[in-house]
Structures are given as C-alpha cells and as structure tokens.
Scaffold this motif. Structure first.
Motif, mmCIF file in Angstrom:
data_model
loop_
_atom_site.group_PDB
_atom_site.id
_atom_site.type_symbol
_atom_site.label_atom_id
_atom_site.label_comp_id
_atom_site.label_asym_id
_atom_site.label_seq_id
_atom_site.Cartn_x
_atom_site.Cartn_y
_atom_site.Cartn_z
ATOM 1 N N ARG A 19 38.067 23.865 35.172
ATOM 2 C CA ARG A 19 37.298 25.124 35.160
ATOM 3 C C ARG A 19 35.805 24.854 35.030
ATOM 4 O O ARG A 19 34.983 25.583 35.594
ATOM 5 N N ALA A 22 34.310 24.366 38.362
ATOM 6 C CA ALA A 22 34.526 25.444 39.340
ATOM 7 C C ALA A 22 33.332 26.393 39.358
ATOM 8 O O ALA A 22 33.476 27.610 39.244
ATOM 9 N N ASN A 23 32.148 25.833 39.498
ATOM 10 C CA ASN A 23 30.910 26.600 39.444
ATOM 11 C C ASN A 23 29.847 25.844 40.236
ATOM 12 O O ASN A 23 29.648 24.644 40.014
ATOM 13 N N VAL A 115 34.271 24.435 44.767
ATOM 14 C CA VAL A 115 34.551 25.538 43.830
ATOM 15 C C VAL A 115 35.917 26.137 44.125
ATOM 16 O O VAL A 115 36.713 26.404 43.216
ATOM 17 N N ARG A 116 36.218 26.372 45.413
ATOM 18 C CA ARG A 116 37.519 26.946 45.777
ATOM 19 C C ARG A 116 38.662 26.009 45.390
ATOM 20 O O ARG A 116 39.718 26.454 44.928
ATOM 21 N N LYS A 119 38.956 26.054 41.501
ATOM 22 C CA LYS A 119 39.490 27.325 41.016
ATOM 23 C C LYS A 119 41.001 27.422 41.190
ATOM 24 O O LYS A 119 41.679 28.123 40.428
ATOM 25 N N THR A 122 42.444 26.160 37.871
ATOM 26 C CA THR A 122 41.813 26.565 36.619
ATOM 27 C C THR A 122 42.627 27.563 35.803
ATOM 28 O O THR A 122 42.080 28.276 34.978
ATOM 29 N N HIS A 123 43.923 27.619 36.051
ATOM 30 C CA HIS A 123 44.780 28.484 35.246
ATOM 31 C C HIS A 123 46.137 27.821 35.123
ATOM 32 O O HIS A 123 46.666 27.277 36.099
ATOM 33 N N HIS A 157 47.395 34.784 41.676
ATOM 34 C CA HIS A 157 47.239 33.330 41.628
ATOM 35 C C HIS A 157 47.393 32.697 43.004
ATOM 36 O O HIS A 157 46.704 31.718 43.327
ATOM 37 N N PHE A 160 44.216 32.278 45.083
ATOM 38 C CA PHE A 160 43.384 31.110 44.799
ATOM 39 C C PHE A 160 43.942 29.864 45.486
ATOM 40 O O PHE A 160 43.186 29.040 46.008
#
Length: 259
Positions: A19, A22-23, A115-116, A119, A122-123, A157, A160
């Motif tokens: 995460r 992811a920026n 980033v994609r 992401k 990231t969960h 989800h 993503f």
C-alpha cells in the motif's frame, strides 16, 4: 537497525507494505532516493518533486517504517538511503526488484502502471482472491468463499485485479463467469504474486475467517441493504419482497442477518 530503536522490531504486513508504494508521489520519491541515496535531505526531495516538506517527510517515513528505506540523521537534517532493515527479506527483495525496474528504460505513465499493480495487492481480501486463483480458475462464488466476503465486495476487489491486468474473465451464456490468473508481464507484478503465494505457503492468513465475527465490509453492505430494502427479520426469513435473495452473503453475514 536503520532509523529505529534496536529494541523495536519491524513486522510489516505484506499488503500494507504494498500500500505504501501504491501512490505516484511515493513512487517518485523512492526513485529519487534510488538516484541520490544518502546525498539529499528531505527538503531537497520536497523541492525536487514539488511537494510540501511535511508531506515528503511523512511519505519517506512511511517507506522507512515498511523496511523499504533506511535513514540517517545529521544534526537537524535527515537523509534517506537504501540501507534498510536486513531482517525483512521480503522488503529487501521488493527493494531490489524496484531498483532494477526503475533503473531501466521507463515508458510514459510508468507511475500509473505501478500504482495499479500495487493497488491490486493492497487489501487482504484481494490477496485471498489471488491465492485462490493461483490454484486454478474460479467462479465468483469460489472467490467469495476464499475471501470470506459477499458479492458486492467481491466486485469491488475484482475491479482492482482487472485494472492491474492480473485476471482473465471467461463469459458463457447461462453460465457463471469464470476468473483465472493471467501470467503477468511486469516484473513487479510477478514478484508480488510470488511473495503473496510464499506467505500463503508459510501459513500467513490474509483474510478474516475468524468466523463468528462478521467482517466490516459485510456489515456495511448489510446495513445498506437493510436500509434500502426495509429488510426485517421476518421478511428476510421468508425472502419475500426485499430483493435480498439476489445477495450472496457469507455464512457469518447470514448469521448476523438472522439474529
């Protein structure tokens, strides 16, 4: 240990480490540290990337906290470098892969692509889906069971995972959609899948299956369903006039609804 008290042991969760990257601004900061390791202060990086000093400082500290960067202090100045905590093999492996990727020829929009990809990881529910898909093609119901969530959360989800180009969808008339894991072409995506599956093989759990306790996403969606469709205990059990039958709920969610 770089930038931390020796008594403080970093134990970064895998998806939270992903995460952090992811920026777009944090990716640019990481690339800037890669190119100027130990030579520039936080203020220098902030000016270089047109960020506020405090924002650059927070972003760099976040990467340090996940074991992706090391830090040294000289009087009032702080200098970040690539000498991260050596007790975190996955962070070391990720840093090495990022160094190799960012040192090569980068196409326009490389930040957006990364980033994609990050992401998608990231969960913990998305990690559970990836783990399930690594075992073979799966229907939406299979993915729901793997992650312990309900249909609406699954679609969220899956967006993503599709956005990162990680899954294929096979659609047939009158048959459920079948999802499969697509072999990634991006080296960072390959590494993230590898690390995720290694964690799974080592017994790491990336989703909430402490049954009895309903997960937060299911709770929020159930509240919305109850409000929008005026679901009561009686008409839920009868499954009449509520539209509730179209919602596939996890076992814990169903138990919650029936109490």
């Amino acid at each position: 240990m770089c930038g931390m008290d020796a008594k403080t042991k970093l134990k970064p969760t895998l998806w939270r480490t992903y995460r952090v990257l992811a920026n777009e601004d944090r990716l640019r900061l990481f690339k800037a540290v890669l190119e100027n390791s130990g030579n520039l202060s936080v203020r220098d990086y902030a000016k270089m990337l047109n960020l506020a000093d405090d924002v650059a400082s927070v972003y760099l500290r976040q990467m340090n906290a996940r074991g992706l960067l090391g830090v040294e202090r000289s009087y009032i100045k702080v200098f970040y470098n690539l000498n991260q905590d050596r007790s975190l093999p996955k962070s070391i492996e990720l840093q090495e892969a990022m160094k190799a990727y960012l040192s090569g020829e980068l196409a326009d929009g490389w930040e957006d692509e990364l980033v994609r990809i990050f992401k998608a990881f990231t969960h913990f529910n998305r990690l559970a889906m990836i783990i399930r898909l690594s075992e073979g093609p799966a229907t939406l119901h299979d993915l729901n069971r793997a992650a312990g969530i309900i249909v609406k959360s699954s679609y969220h989800h899956l967006r993503f995972l599709c956005g990162a180009g990680l899954i294929d969808i096979k659609r047939e008339w009158h048959h459920p959609d079948v999802y499969s894991l697509k072999p990634p072409t991006n080296p960072i995506a390959k590494l993230l899948i590898k690390q995720t599956l290694e964690d799974a093989a080592n017994g790491e759990r990336h989703f909430n299956q402490t049954a009895k306790k309903i997960d937060r996403e299911s709770k929020a969606i159930l509240r919305k369903i109850r409000k929008e469709e005026n679901v009561t205990r009686d008409n839920l059990l009868q499954r009449r006039g509520t539209g509730i039958a179209k919602h596939r709920l996890s076992k814990s969610a169903q138990a919650e609804m029936e109490t």
